[in-house]
Design a protein around this motif. Structure first.
Motif, PDB file in Angstrom:
ATOM      1  N   HIS A 121       0.831  -1.202   0.000  1.00  0.00           N
ATOM      2  CA  HIS A 121       0.000   0.000   0.000  1.00  0.00           C
ATOM      3  C   HIS A 121       0.869   1.257   0.000  1.00  0.00           C
ATOM      4  N   ALA A 122       1.971   1.211   0.766  1.00  0.00           N
ATOM      5  CA  ALA A 122       2.880   2.357   0.788  1.00  0.00           C
ATOM      6  C   ALA A 122       3.533   2.565  -0.573  1.00  0.00           C
ATOM      7  N   PHE A 123       3.874   1.490  -1.254  1.00  0.00           N
ATOM      8  CA  PHE A 123       4.547   1.570  -2.545  1.00  0.00           C
ATOM      9  C   PHE A 123       3.609   2.131  -3.619  1.00  0.00           C
ATOM     10  N   HIS A 124       2.365   1.676  -3.623  1.00  0.00           N
ATOM     11  CA  HIS A 124       1.436   2.051  -4.693  1.00  0.00           C
ATOM     12  C   HIS A 124       0.557   3.254  -4.347  1.00  0.00           C
ATOM     13  N   HIS A 125       0.290   3.459  -3.039  1.00  0.00           N
ATOM     14  CA  HIS A 125      -0.708   4.465  -2.671  1.00  0.00           C
ATOM     15  C   HIS A 125      -0.230   5.444  -1.607  1.00  0.00           C
TER      16      HIS A 125
ATOM     17  N   VAL B 217     -18.628  -1.599  -3.275  1.00  0.00           N
ATOM     18  CA  VAL B 217     -17.249  -2.073  -3.315  1.00  0.00           C
ATOM     19  C   VAL B 217     -16.423  -1.225  -4.279  1.00  0.00           C
ATOM     20  N   THR B 218     -17.010  -0.873  -5.398  1.00  0.00           N
ATOM     21  CA  THR B 218     -16.303  -0.026  -6.374  1.00  0.00           C
ATOM     22  C   THR B 218     -15.964   1.334  -5.787  1.00  0.00           C
ATOM     23  N   ALA B 219     -16.772   1.835  -4.869  1.00  0.00           N
ATOM     24  CA  ALA B 219     -16.583   3.169  -4.303  1.00  0.00           C
ATOM     25  C   ALA B 219     -15.656   3.189  -3.090  1.00  0.00           C
ATOM     26  N   LEU B 220     -15.114   2.050  -2.663  1.00  0.00           N
ATOM     27  CA  LEU B 220     -14.250   2.015  -1.476  1.00  0.00           C
ATOM     28  C   LEU B 220     -12.967   2.802  -1.711  1.00  0.00           C
TER      29      LEU B 220
ATOM     30  N   VAL C 228      -9.954   2.045  -1.208  1.00  0.00           N
ATOM     31  CA  VAL C 228      -8.846   1.200  -1.641  1.00  0.00           C
ATOM     32  C   VAL C 228      -9.405   0.076  -2.497  1.00  0.00           C
ATOM     33  N   PRO C 229      -8.592  -0.527  -3.361  1.00  0.00           N
ATOM     34  CA  PRO C 229      -9.084  -1.627  -4.186  1.00  0.00           C
ATOM     35  C   PRO C 229      -9.601  -2.781  -3.336  1.00  0.00           C
ATOM     36  N   ALA C 230     -10.669  -3.408  -3.818  1.00  0.00           N
ATOM     37  CA  ALA C 230     -11.261  -4.539  -3.112  1.00  0.00           C
ATOM     38  C   ALA C 230     -11.834  -5.517  -4.129  1.00  0.00           C
TER      39      ALA C 230
ATOM     40  N   ALA D 169     -16.288   3.297   5.781  1.00  0.00           N
ATOM     41  CA  ALA D 169     -15.559   3.719   6.983  1.00  0.00           C
ATOM     42  C   ALA D 169     -14.649   2.602   7.497  1.00  0.00           C
ATOM     43  N   ALA D 170     -15.123   1.356   7.436  1.00  0.00           N
ATOM     44  CA  ALA D 170     -14.306   0.232   7.889  1.00  0.00           C
ATOM     45  C   ALA D 170     -13.101   0.029   6.976  1.00  0.00           C
ATOM     46  N   ALA D 171     -13.314   0.154   5.654  1.00  0.00           N
ATOM     47  CA  ALA D 171     -12.195   0.023   4.707  1.00  0.00           C
ATOM     48  C   ALA D 171     -11.185   1.138   4.904  1.00  0.00           C
ATOM     49  N   ASP D 172     -11.659   2.338   5.194  1.00  0.00           N
ATOM     50  CA  ASP D 172     -10.753   3.462   5.420  1.00  0.00           C
ATOM     51  C   ASP D 172      -9.918   3.239   6.677  1.00  0.00           C
ATOM     52  N   ALA D 173     -10.553   2.683   7.722  1.00  0.00           N
ATOM     53  CA  ALA D 173      -9.814   2.387   8.950  1.00  0.00           C
ATOM     54  C   ALA D 173      -8.779   1.297   8.703  1.00  0.00           C
TER      55      ALA D 173
END
Length: 545
Positions: A313-317, A466-469, A471-473, A512-516
């Motif tokens: 995640h650090a490398f790509h985002h 899921v598309t709106a999260l 991060v990718p999921a 919110a859970a995905a963001d956390a």
């Protein structure tokens, strides 16, 4: 961005490089050795189902064939059978995979050599580490006094870690917690494919405890518990132990072929910090354990699963500091609990005498407790969970909350799921790809044409959420999950730990859970507590003795 520098080409370092490569992150592995593995059959590793699945995903599909999956477990005390189990139940008594460590390392090394995103540098001895706001510079003394530039650095270079010493991180703990004489031999024992723990064997020279763990082709690893500090074990004394032990189990000493021997001293140590700027520690560089059946390589591979997706995640985002800090918060806390449990149990199991010796059933309960570390149960061996992780989201609202058998922060159960292409796969096969997993529990989908149920019920709304999260999921569908009802939605981290469970589709709470789980959005440099341009120089030569 520059590749991740991995120091150390043991199982942990190679597994990390391959895990990063599976998530499209390049790495350079600095190997102080020459790229060969010494074959030592007496040095083995025990992998639980979660780490065995990781090894298989990384390209070592042949590892189970070169190891032995235990069919059963026996505990004996003196002449009595205390406990006998059939292994294979993934929930209560999963079957471990036991194989020589050089077989595991060789398989991982071959997979790393074949991967275009992994660069292997042999005879590369690190002597300097320098960090700044944008990366890490590593100098190797050999070959040719080279400088290597990386985005991050991970020290997987073992108990005498050069990286840890260069970073000035203390490695406190206990020395010589246990000492074992070990022999690998080919012999036929009365319980094929079944591991044995025998306490207080009734023959002379058996010592307080001996274990027998099967390998393929009738090869066994035998371990005798020795005093933590005692006389040297001579070859003649070890052969006498082997003969007496085999005669005690078989009636007479059967024919056997001695393959390898050794004496191993186990230490318990824990690095004070697992992160220093852009540098991390993993495996034996971060922790040493192994008493009472606990497994150091197993824990090192769990370090890999935890750290790899965060570095990805650090490398790509451009990950937040909270996400990178969570590696130490989660893994160090878990390993510290293992060490603390061992420290509490050791006086009970090894002390002997006193009131405990005359309590009814005390011996049986002690044998069961000791088996926990070997079988992966209890505080000594159960799968790690991160209930107090800094990445844990707030609890869902009462109307959104779903109760399942997996607690938040614990590893999910490896159920069958339907992948986006319509194929049925195991849930653990979808881990380690750098994205979150969203699992919809939808009973009956297995008997319906996927073209229909993809457009029916809650699926369209969930797919949009899921598309709106942030991060990718990946959206997966399961016929069932332990404790879940229809339309339960599970949010799962890339390393397989449950983030949250929802009763139906709740887009805002899912977001919110995905963001956390990703540690929130990355903060701007000026919001950081430390100035981003202040480099950390560590240019002294490490004492590797």
């Amino acid at each position: 961005m520059d590749p991740v520098i991995v120091v150390g080409a043991g199982p942990v370092g190679l597994a990390l490089a391959l895990s990063l490569a599976a998530q499209q992150v390049p790495s350079v592995v600095l190997d102080e050795g020459d790229g060969t593995q010494e074959e030592r059959t007496a040095r083995t590793v025990v992998l639980r189902p979660d780490t065995a699945a990781l090894v298989e995903r990384l390209g070592c599909a042949d590892a189970p064939a070169e190891g032995a999956v235990w069919a059963g477990w026996r505990s004996m005390r003196r002449k009595q059978l205390v406990r006998e189990l059939t292994l294979g139940d993934q929930e209560e008594f999963p079957a471990p995979l036991h194989l020589p460590q050089h077989v595991l390392t060789r398989g991982l090394y071959a997979a790393a050599e074949a991967h275009p995103l992994v660069e292997l540098a042999i005879r590369a001895r690190v002597d300097t580490v320098e960090q700044d706001a944008k990366g890490v510079t590593v100098h190797t003394r050999e070959p040719g006094y080279l400088y290597w530039r990386g985005s991050y650095l991970v020290g997987c270079d073992g108990a005498r870690s050069t990286v840890r010493k260069l970073l000035g991180i203390r490695f406190a703990g206990r020395t010589a917690v246990e000492r074992h004489a070990v022999a690998a031999l080919r012999v036929e024992l009365p319980w094929p494919e079944t591991a044995l723990l025998h306490r207080q064997p009734p023959w002379r020279g058996g010592g307080p405890e001996v274990t027998a763990r099967p390998l393929p082709d009738d090869v066994w690893r035998l371990d005798w518990l020795l005093p933590p500090r005692g006389d040297l074990v001579t070859p003649d004394a070890l052969v006498a132990r082997i003969r007496d032990t085999l005669a005690g189990w078989c009636g007479t000493t059967p024919p056997y072929e001695l393959i390898d021997t050794g004496v191993y001293t186990l230490h318990h140590r824990l690095a004070q910090r697992w992160r220093e700027g852009r540098s991390f520690l993993a495996g034996d560089a971060a922790h040493l354990l192994g008493a009472l059946g606990t497994q150091g390589v197993d824990e090192g591979l769990r370090d890999v699963e935890n750290l790899a997706w965060k570095l990805t995640h650090a490398f790509h985002h451009e990950a937040s500091e909270e996400l990178l800090d969570s590696y130490e918060a989660e893994r160090r806390t878990c390993v510290a609990a293992r060490l603390r449990a061992a420290d509490q149990v050791l006086p009970i199991l090894r002390g002997g005498g006193g009131l405990r010796a005359v309590l009814p059933g005390a011996g049986r309960s002690h044998d069961n407790l000791l088996a926990d570390g070997h079988l992966g149960n209890g505080a000594l061996g159960a799968l790690p969970a991160y209930p107090h992780s800094p990445l844990a989201p707030p609890p869902p609202s009462p109307e959104a909350r779903a109760d399942v058998d997996t607690p938040v922060g614990a590893p999910v159960v490896d159920v069958t799921v339907t992948a986006p292409d319509g194929t049925a796969v195991r849930l653990w096969e979808r881990l380690g790809q750098g994205h979150l997993l969203v699992v919809l529990v939808a009973p009956g989908t297995g008997v319906w044409d996927r073209r229909h149920w993809m457009q029916a019920g809650v699926m369209p709304r969930l797919a949009t959420a899921v598309t709106a999260l942030p991060v990718p999921a990946e959206l997966l569908v399961a016929e069932g999950y332990p404790g879940a009802t229809a339309h339960t939605v599970l949010l799962v981290r890339p390393d397989g730990h449950l983030v949250a469970a929802f009763d139906g589709v709740h887009p805002a709470e899912l977001y919110a859970a995905a963001d956390a789980a990703r540690g929130g959005a990355r903060r701007e440099p000026e919001a950081l507590d430390e100035a981003p341009d202040a480099p950390v120089h560590t240019d002294r030569t490490a004492d590797v003795n």
